[in-house]
Design a protein around this motif. Structure first.
Motif, PDB file in Angstrom:
ATOM      1  N   SER A 136      -6.472  13.695 -20.815  1.00  0.00           N
ATOM      2  CA  SER A 136      -5.996  14.684 -21.787  1.00  0.00           C
ATOM      3  C   SER A 136      -4.586  14.338 -22.265  1.00  0.00           C
ATOM      4  CB  SER A 136      -5.997  16.079 -21.157  1.00  0.00           C
ATOM      5  OG  SER A 136      -5.046  16.109 -20.113  1.00  0.00           O
ATOM      6  N   THR A 137      -4.108  15.130 -23.196  1.00  0.00           N
ATOM      7  CA  THR A 137      -2.771  14.874 -23.742  1.00  0.00           C
ATOM      8  C   THR A 137      -1.704  15.477 -22.848  1.00  0.00           C
ATOM      9  OG1 THR A 137      -2.985  16.877 -25.022  1.00  0.00           O
ATOM     10  CG2 THR A 137      -3.519  14.802 -26.137  1.00  0.00           C
ATOM     11  N   LEU A 138      -0.521  15.094 -23.062  1.00  0.00           N
ATOM     12  CA  LEU A 138       0.616  15.583 -22.293  1.00  0.00           C
ATOM     13  C   LEU A 138       0.699  17.106 -22.396  1.00  0.00           C
ATOM     14  CD1 LEU A 138       3.226  14.696 -20.715  1.00  0.00           C
ATOM     15  CD2 LEU A 138       4.395  14.859 -22.940  1.00  0.00           C
ATOM     16  N   GLY A 139       0.859  17.766 -21.263  1.00  0.00           N
ATOM     17  CA  GLY A 139       1.018  19.218 -21.255  1.00  0.00           C
ATOM     18  C   GLY A 139      -0.277  19.997 -21.146  1.00  0.00           C
ATOM     19  N   ALA A 140      -1.423  19.317 -21.211  1.00  0.00           N
ATOM     20  CA  ALA A 140      -2.705  20.022 -21.065  1.00  0.00           C
ATOM     21  C   ALA A 140      -2.858  20.504 -19.628  1.00  0.00           C
ATOM     22  CB  ALA A 140      -3.854  19.097 -21.443  1.00  0.00           C
ATOM     23  N   THR A 141      -3.670  21.568 -19.480  1.00  0.00           N
ATOM     24  CA  THR A 141      -3.877  22.083 -18.121  1.00  0.00           C
ATOM     25  C   THR A 141      -5.361  22.170 -17.807  1.00  0.00           C
ATOM     26  OG1 THR A 141      -3.969  24.372 -18.869  1.00  0.00           O
ATOM     27  CG2 THR A 141      -1.800  23.517 -18.231  1.00  0.00           C
ATOM     28  N   GLY A 198      -6.361  24.681  10.365  1.00  0.00           N
ATOM     29  CA  GLY A 198      -7.653  23.996  10.302  1.00  0.00           C
ATOM     30  C   GLY A 198      -8.722  24.812   9.591  1.00  0.00           C
ATOM     31  N   SER A 199      -8.440  26.084   9.235  1.00  0.00           N
ATOM     32  CA  SER A 199      -9.443  26.906   8.537  1.00  0.00           C
ATOM     33  C   SER A 199      -9.403  26.581   7.042  1.00  0.00           C
ATOM     34  CB  SER A 199      -9.135  28.386   8.757  1.00  0.00           C
ATOM     35  OG  SER A 199      -7.919  28.713   8.114  1.00  0.00           O
ATOM     36  N   TRP A 200     -10.417  27.033   6.328  1.00  0.00           N
ATOM     37  CA  TRP A 200     -10.482  26.820   4.876  1.00  0.00           C
ATOM     38  C   TRP A 200     -10.081  28.076   4.145  1.00  0.00           C
ATOM     39  CZ3 TRP A 200     -11.013  21.958   3.448  1.00  0.00           C
ATOM     40  CH2 TRP A 200     -11.700  21.067   4.319  1.00  0.00           C
ATOM     41  N   ARG A 201      -9.242  27.940   3.162  1.00  0.00           N
ATOM     42  CA  ARG A 201      -8.907  29.107   2.340  1.00  0.00           C
ATOM     43  C   ARG A 201      -9.091  28.738   0.881  1.00  0.00           C
ATOM     44  NH1 ARG A 201      -6.962  33.414   4.952  1.00  0.00           N
ATOM     45  NH2 ARG A 201      -6.128  34.308   3.020  1.00  0.00           N
ATOM     46  N   TRP A 202      -9.362  29.746   0.071  1.00  0.00           N
ATOM     47  CA  TRP A 202      -9.578  29.516  -1.365  1.00  0.00           C
ATOM     48  C   TRP A 202      -8.252  29.463  -2.096  1.00  0.00           C
ATOM     49  CZ3 TRP A 202     -14.069  28.332  -3.795  1.00  0.00           C
ATOM     50  CH2 TRP A 202     -15.242  28.544  -3.071  1.00  0.00           C
ATOM     51  N   TYR A 203      -8.108  28.487  -2.981  1.00  0.00           N
ATOM     52  CA  TYR A 203      -6.922  28.412  -3.813  1.00  0.00           C
ATOM     53  C   TYR A 203      -7.321  28.259  -5.264  1.00  0.00           C
ATOM     54  CZ  TYR A 203      -3.727  28.084   0.055  1.00  0.00           C
ATOM     55  OH  TYR A 203      -2.984  28.386   1.157  1.00  0.00           O
ATOM     56  N   GLU A 204      -6.618  29.024  -6.085  1.00  0.00           N
ATOM     57  CA  GLU A 204      -6.765  28.809  -7.515  1.00  0.00           C
ATOM     58  C   GLU A 204      -5.611  27.880  -7.917  1.00  0.00           C
ATOM     59  OE1 GLU A 204      -5.551  31.947 -10.173  1.00  0.00           O
ATOM     60  OE2 GLU A 204      -7.281  31.540 -11.436  1.00  0.00           O
ATOM     61  N   SER A 205      -5.933  26.750  -8.570  1.00  0.00           N
ATOM     62  CA  SER A 205      -4.888  25.785  -8.910  1.00  0.00           C
ATOM     63  C   SER A 205      -4.885  25.533 -10.411  1.00  0.00           C
ATOM     64  CB  SER A 205      -5.145  24.445  -8.219  1.00  0.00           C
ATOM     65  OG  SER A 205      -5.515  24.667  -6.869  1.00  0.00           O
ATOM     66  N   ILE A 206      -3.702  25.507 -10.963  1.00  0.00           N
ATOM     67  CA  ILE A 206      -3.542  25.109 -12.359  1.00  0.00           C
ATOM     68  C   ILE A 206      -2.785  23.776 -12.352  1.00  0.00           C
ATOM     69  CG2 ILE A 206      -2.667  25.729 -14.660  1.00  0.00           C
ATOM     70  CD1 ILE A 206      -4.352  27.981 -13.761  1.00  0.00           C
ATOM     71  N   PHE A 207      -3.397  22.747 -12.879  1.00  0.00           N
ATOM     72  CA  PHE A 207      -2.754  21.442 -12.939  1.00  0.00           C
ATOM     73  C   PHE A 207      -2.310  21.174 -14.367  1.00  0.00           C
ATOM     74  CE2 PHE A 207      -5.743  21.068  -9.391  1.00  0.00           C
ATOM     75  CZ  PHE A 207      -4.882  20.675  -8.380  1.00  0.00           C
ATOM     76  N   THR A 208      -1.053  20.764 -14.495  1.00  0.00           N
ATOM     77  CA  THR A 208      -0.534  20.453 -15.828  1.00  0.00           C
ATOM     78  C   THR A 208      -0.273  18.946 -15.923  1.00  0.00           C
ATOM     79  OG1 THR A 208       0.548  22.585 -15.746  1.00  0.00           O
ATOM     80  CG2 THR A 208       1.189  21.118 -17.553  1.00  0.00           C
ATOM     81  N   ASN A 209      -0.725  18.378 -17.023  1.00  0.00           N
ATOM     82  CA  ASN A 209      -0.589  16.940 -17.222  1.00  0.00           C
ATOM     83  C   ASN A 209       0.862  16.577 -17.588  1.00  0.00           C
ATOM     84  OD1 ASN A 209      -0.724  14.290 -17.922  1.00  0.00           O
ATOM     85  ND2 ASN A 209      -2.479  14.510 -19.327  1.00  0.00           N
ATOM     86  N   VAL A 257       1.363  14.931 -11.946  1.00  0.00           N
ATOM     87  CA  VAL A 257       0.971  16.229 -12.513  1.00  0.00           C
ATOM     88  C   VAL A 257       1.685  17.323 -11.748  1.00  0.00           C
ATOM     89  CG1 VAL A 257      -1.320  15.384 -13.183  1.00  0.00           C
ATOM     90  CG2 VAL A 257      -1.021  16.553 -10.987  1.00  0.00           C
ATOM     91  N   ILE A 258       1.759  18.512 -12.379  1.00  0.00           N
ATOM     92  CA  ILE A 258       2.329  19.666 -11.695  1.00  0.00           C
ATOM     93  C   ILE A 258       1.196  20.587 -11.274  1.00  0.00           C
ATOM     94  CG2 ILE A 258       3.805  21.702 -11.930  1.00  0.00           C
ATOM     95  CD1 ILE A 258       5.386  20.155 -14.029  1.00  0.00           C
ATOM     96  N   ALA A 259       1.209  20.979 -10.036  1.00  0.00           N
ATOM     97  CA  ALA A 259       0.186  21.906  -9.551  1.00  0.00           C
ATOM     98  C   ALA A 259       0.812  23.247  -9.228  1.00  0.00           C
ATOM     99  CB  ALA A 259      -0.492  21.336  -8.313  1.00  0.00           C
ATOM    100  N   ASN A 260       0.216  24.299  -9.772  1.00  0.00           N
ATOM    101  CA  ASN A 260       0.578  25.661  -9.383  1.00  0.00           C
ATOM    102  C   ASN A 260      -0.593  26.212  -8.581  1.00  0.00           C
ATOM    103  OD1 ASN A 260       3.070  27.000 -10.479  1.00  0.00           O
ATOM    104  ND2 ASN A 260       2.333  25.839 -12.264  1.00  0.00           N
ATOM    105  N   MET A 261      -0.365  26.664  -7.376  1.00  0.00           N
ATOM    106  CA  MET A 261      -1.502  27.108  -6.563  1.00  0.00           C
ATOM    107  C   MET A 261      -1.219  28.476  -5.970  1.00  0.00           C
ATOM    108  SD  MET A 261      -2.095  23.499  -4.616  1.00  0.00           S
ATOM    109  CE  MET A 261      -3.764  23.772  -4.150  1.00  0.00           C
ATOM    110  N   ARG A 262      -2.293  29.284  -5.902  1.00  0.00           N
ATOM    111  CA  ARG A 262      -2.116  30.532  -5.139  1.00  0.00           C
ATOM    112  C   ARG A 262      -3.369  30.803  -4.319  1.00  0.00           C
ATOM    113  NH1 ARG A 262      -3.788  35.587  -8.267  1.00  0.00           N
ATOM    114  NH2 ARG A 262      -5.035  34.732  -9.956  1.00  0.00           N
ATOM    115  N   ASP A 263      -3.153  31.440  -3.196  1.00  0.00           N
ATOM    116  CA  ASP A 263      -4.246  31.747  -2.261  1.00  0.00           C
ATOM    117  C   ASP A 263      -5.060  32.921  -2.814  1.00  0.00           C
ATOM    118  OD1 ASP A 263      -5.772  32.823  -0.174  1.00  0.00           O
ATOM    119  OD2 ASP A 263      -4.398  31.981   1.329  1.00  0.00           O
ATOM    120  N   THR A 264      -6.315  32.680  -3.097  1.00  0.00           N
ATOM    121  CA  THR A 264      -7.176  33.743  -3.661  1.00  0.00           C
ATOM    122  C   THR A 264      -8.310  34.116  -2.708  1.00  0.00           C
ATOM    123  OG1 THR A 264      -8.421  32.025  -4.789  1.00  0.00           O
ATOM    124  CG2 THR A 264      -6.744  33.161  -6.085  1.00  0.00           C
ATOM    125  N   THR A 265      -8.160  33.732  -1.436  1.00  0.00           N
ATOM    126  CA  THR A 265      -9.245  33.942  -0.470  1.00  0.00           C
ATOM    127  C   THR A 265      -9.764  35.388  -0.476  1.00  0.00           C
ATOM    128  OG1 THR A 265      -8.145  32.302   0.871  1.00  0.00           O
ATOM    129  CG2 THR A 265      -9.886  33.567   1.925  1.00  0.00           C
TER     130      THR A 265
END
Ligand code: C2E
Ligand code: CA
Ligand code: CA
Length: 548
Positions: free
Chosen positions: A28-33, A45-56, A66-74
């Motif tokens: 993708s182009t620069l700045g796309a997410t 060691g447990s699994w948790r759900w994360y919603e991640s937004i990656f920016t190019n 890339v920049i990753a913004n992540m938050r726990d959405t479990t």
């Protein structure tokens, strides 16, 4: 996370999706997410759900990667999952029969709807088979409910073996199963399926140590999809099933044009009947009941007639079952009862040869007939249908009719057929007991055809037995019929009941009945059912029966 590969962090099941989004980002182009929700490994060691937004930022000189913004959405994801699960469970409950796990009526309707659409596209035929277990009530009563349930589950299993993979089997409640078969080339294939089902049921079901044999009555409705509708298909199969029952059970019947014509006829009768009630086209006729010993009329049976504007005088055989099926019999029956009681009380005022002056028709302040005048005791027998018997307001209705007509309750006989009484013995006994409290008399109609046992007869508060016409008809020619009539007369008298023979058409039959000591007779030989005015005429000549 420093130095860790992303791959190791993402749950194996979610890796594919994460990579897919990453490659999208890479091209993708620069700045796309891109957005991705995935399980990631947590510290412990447990699994948790994360919603991640990656920016190019791959082309950005100031950022390396890339920049990753992540938050726990479990929390939210688990909540959503639980919600979805309970939704599926609820939906399953709403569309399946809890006992057998088969689709229920609602789901069958949906499937049928979809199948009709599919059939229209492929121009293929489909069939509904309406299968009803024969005499299941008897099986259920004798096995007990839990084994009855087990039998239903076992029957469902056999059905599943008999049908093809794509066919749907549903339970419509009770002992009714419905099969939907698609992609049929002809009606013969539907009939063949019914035969396979019949075959599948031939081996006995083993319940504990006993063997139970099950047969079914099956109604088949077949057609090309483009000329069918969900409702009519189900209804036609149901009608055909009733036909199979009527023709002796343990068989399949296919819905055909003759049945369609009858169904249309029924519908027309229903609409016309509703109109007839409103337009007062119904009339009560009365058939004299003659006491054999004293050769006199002791009462009448009220029989309803329909003065149809174009078809002439119609007999109840053409419309009573429609009235019963539609519930119209309840108001209609109440009206007949009212007419019969009022009329019977009014006949007491008839002028007789010894009273040449016709007397006022008013009930009050007029001299009564001499005491002991048999017209004063004239009874009226009124037929009650099954539907009326289970109507909760029946007792009150009868009480108020009797009060309004000022008729002595003993002069009202209520006729209930043996088969109706036997249908639910406990419920019948309860209603009869309550009727008895009113002081009316109770007759079992069409006696001899409904399998009642001696013990029931003793438990029911019954006063009169009416021998079914079919036995009376065979009195002179059929030794068995003769023996049955004789036995019923004796049985009735042993139990202290009065016995009426119906449908007496010949002198010979009448003679036999006299010999046997039968109390009353009714039939064309003596009189047909006639309008009230004719009974009035009979009465003005006294109650002695002229023809005897
Ligand atoms: P049911 O109660 O058994 O009535 C006797 C039927 O036999 C009557 O037919 C009567 O006209 C007929 N019948 C009388 N004598 C003879 C005879 O000598 N030979 C022959 N072959 N038949 C005879 P109908 O009036 O057509 O009534 C048929 C049935 O319809 C009745 O059978 C009864 O079950 C029902 N029904 C009639 N009126 C009413 C009513 O007001 N309410 C209800 N619920 N049912 C009624
Ligand atoms: Ca009757
Ligand atoms: Ca009868």
């Amino acid at each position: 996370m420093l130095g860790l590969s992303m791959v190791r962090l993402v749950h194996p099941d979610d890796r594919r999706e994460v990579f897919r989004q990453f490659s999208k980002l890479a091209t993708s182009t620069l700045g796309a997410t891109v957005r991705v929700e995935a399980r990631m490994r947590h510290d412990d060691g447990s699994w948790r759900w994360y919603e991640s937004i990656f920016t190019n930022r791959l082309d950005d000189a100031s950022v390396d990667g890339v920049i990753a913004n992540m938050r726990d959405t479990t929390e939210r994801v688990l909540q959503e999952q639980a919600l979805r699960e309970s939704e599926t469970r609820l939906e399953h409950q709403a569309t399946h029969d809890p006992l057998t796990g088969l689709p229920n009526r609602t789901l069958m309707r949906d499937r049928l709807d979809v199948a009709l659409g599919r059939g229209r596209r492929n121009r293929s035929g489909l069939a509904i088979l309406y299968c009803d277990i024969d005499h299941f009530k008897v099986v259920n009563d004798s096995l007990g409910h839990s084994r009855g349930d087990a039998l239903l589950v076992a029957v469902a299993g056999r059905l599943a073996e008999a049908v093809r993979g794509g066919d749907t089997i549903a339970r419509f409640g009770g002992d009714e199963f419905v099969v939907l078969a698609e992609d049929l080339a002809s009606a013969d294939e539907a009939v063949a399926l019914a035969e396979r089902i019949e075959q599948a049921l031939t081996a006995p079901f083993v319940m504990n140590d006993s063997e139970v044999f099950v047969t079914m009555s099956t109604g088949i409705a077949y057609g090309e999809a483009d000329e069918l509708e969900v409702e009519s298909l189900l209804r036609d199969a149901d009608s055909a099933m009733y036909q199979a029952k009527a023709r002796g059970r343990d068989r399949a019947e296919i819905f055909d044009d003759a049945m369609r014509a009858r169904a249309v006829d029924r519908h027309q009768i229903e609409t016309a009947l509703r109109r007839a009630v409103a337009r007062r086209q119904l009339q009560v006729y009365y058939q004299p009941v003659i006491e054999l010993r004293h050769k006199r009329m002791v009462g009448t049976e009220a029989l309803v007639r329909w003065k149809h504007p174009s078809r002439g005088l119609l007999y109840p055989g053409t419309f009573i079952t429609v009235a019963e099926d539609t519930g119209l019999i309840v108001p209609l029956g109440a009206w007949i009862l009212d007419q019969a009681c009022a009329q019977t009380e009014a006949w007491r005022d008839v002028a007789r040869p010894d009273h040449p002056e016709p007397r006022s028709a008013h009930r009050s302040d007029h001299p009564r007939n001499p005491p002991g005048d048999p017209a004063d005791d004239l009874f009226v027998a009124v037929n009650l249908s099954a539907r009326q018997l289970s109507d909760p307001s029946l007792i009150d209705d009868i009480a108020s009719v009797l009060a309004a007509a000022r008729l002595d309750p003993r002069r009202l006989h209520l006729e209930i057929t043996e088969s109706v009484l036997m249908h639910d013995v406990d419920a019948s006994k309860e209603v009869l007991d309550r009727l008895k409290v009113l002081g009316v008399r109770i007759a079992i109609d069409d006696f001899g055809t409904g399998y009642s046992s001696f013990s029931y007869l003793r438990r029911f508060p019954v006063d009169i037995l009416k021998i079914d016409q079919s036995f009376v008809a065979g009195l002179e020619t059929d030794a068995e019929a003769h023996a049955i009539v004789h036995a019923i007369v004796d049985l009735g008298h042993t139990l202290g009941l009065e016995v009426v023979a119906e449908g007496v058409e010949t002198e010979g039959q009448l003679g036999r009945l006299r010999e046997m000591g039968c109390d009353f007779a009714q039939g064309y030989l003596l009189a047909r059912a006639v309008p009230a005015a004719r009974i009035h005429d009979f009465l003005s000549n006294g109650v002695s029966w002229p023809l005897l």
